[in-house]
Scaffold this active site. Sequence first.
Site, short mmCIF file in Angstrom:
data_model
loop_
_atom_site.label_atom_id
_atom_site.label_comp_id
_atom_site.label_asym_id
_atom_site.label_seq_id
_atom_site.Cartn_x
_atom_site.Cartn_y
_atom_site.Cartn_z
N ASN A 143 -72.38 -6.16 51.02
CA ASN A 143 -72.91 -4.84 51.43
C ASN A 143 -71.83 -3.77 51.43
O ASN A 143 -72.03 -2.67 51.92
CB ASN A 143 -73.55 -4.94 52.82
CG ASN A 143 -72.55 -5.36 53.89
OD1 ASN A 143 -71.37 -5.56 53.60
ND2 ASN A 143 -73.01 -5.48 55.12
N HIS A 145 -68.80 -4.09 52.92
CA HIS A 145 -67.88 -4.06 54.07
C HIS A 145 -66.47 -4.46 53.66
O HIS A 145 -66.26 -5.24 52.74
CB HIS A 145 -68.42 -4.86 55.26
CG HIS A 145 -68.38 -6.35 55.16
ND1 HIS A 145 -69.37 -7.15 55.68
CD2 HIS A 145 -67.46 -7.20 54.63
CE1 HIS A 145 -69.05 -8.42 55.48
NE2 HIS A 145 -67.91 -8.48 54.84
N GLU A 150 -68.95 -2.64 58.78
CA GLU A 150 -70.27 -2.70 58.16
C GLU A 150 -70.77 -1.29 57.80
O GLU A 150 -70.30 -0.30 58.38
CB GLU A 150 -71.26 -3.34 59.15
CG GLU A 150 -70.91 -4.78 59.55
CD GLU A 150 -71.30 -5.80 58.49
OE1 GLU A 150 -71.16 -5.52 57.29
OE2 GLU A 150 -71.74 -6.91 58.88
C1 GLP Z 1 -66.16 -11.68 55.35
C2 GLP Z 1 -64.83 -11.07 55.88
C3 GLP Z 1 -64.23 -10.12 54.90
C4 GLP Z 1 -64.36 -10.71 53.50
C5 GLP Z 1 -65.80 -10.72 53.09
C6 GLP Z 1 -66.05 -11.37 51.75
O1 GLP Z 1 -67.23 -11.49 56.17
N1 GLP Z 1 -64.91 -10.45 57.16
O2 GLP Z 1 -62.89 -9.85 55.26
O3 GLP Z 1 -63.64 -9.93 52.59
O4 GLP Z 1 -66.63 -11.23 54.09
O5 GLP Z 1 -66.01 -12.75 51.81
P1 GLP Z 1 -65.92 -13.69 50.54
O6 GLP Z 1 -64.54 -13.54 50.01
O7 GLP Z 1 -66.17 -15.07 51.08
O8 GLP Z 1 -66.95 -13.22 49.60
#
Ligand code: GLP
Length: 252
Positions: A143, A145, A150
């Site tokens: 999304n 973030h 968020e």
């Molecule tokens: C999580 C973390 C983020 C991370 C994101 C993507 O919720 N809080 O810091 O960058 O989601 O995660 P992934 O690398 O597993 O796609």
Amino acid sequence: MKFNYQGIQIFVKDSYEAISEKSAQIVAAQIILKENSVLGLATGSTPIGMYERLVKMYEEGKIDFSEITCFNLDEYYKLKPENEQSYSYYMDKYLFSKVNILSENIYIPSGITDDIEGVCRKYDEEIVNHGNIDLQVLGIGNNGHIGFNEPDIRFEAGTHLVQLDEETIKANARFFDSIDLVPRQAISMGIRNIMHSKKILLLANGENKAKILEKMLFEDVTPNIPASILQLHNDVTIVIDELAAKYIKHRL
Ligand code: GLP
């Protein structure tokens, strides 16, 4: 392949391994050029390969963490560090227990507190007292973030308590035994903390990140797409794979 889009450097690699290698080289260069660097670190599945390579470089004597300070972006609220899903546990597992970083130089916001405001203000202060972050590593949520900032109607400046989006809870459920166990809240650095970092390195791989990368780069800066704020930072490097670059490659 390397692109420069409005001052943002974008490396498009052909595999997850190549992303991990490139990003580890960027972090290693930072450590070599400034031995007492302040690193901002991210969790999630994306940077795991990068951490593995940094550990290898450390074992080969190429990099030294003895003067490095690390600030993590975020932590789940009320999840104890010994919980395998906590970001504290993750960082220990993939990096901290395997290199010579001093424990007093590791900062992760503590989710075990009833004084959230106190923890957040102290975290902001510590970052500033260290002269801000030299290199901030970021992943990106589906999304948009960054950290756990968020989509919202405004950008949150400092470290703060976040109510996680349903989409984020669903996306992160893969790390927990059941979706009910995913914490609904987290503590995250704010957008000011991230934007005050001297350099930013954002990693993404896989087709599920393609749409949001397009939005973050090509839509107007808006708190509804938190990562879009990075358009306004003057030293951003993005390292992604071909799948994640699907909608942007032809526009660069
Ligand atoms: C999580 C973390 C983020 C991370 C994101 C993507 O919720 N809080 O810091 O960058 O989601 O995660 P992934 O690398 O597993 O796609």
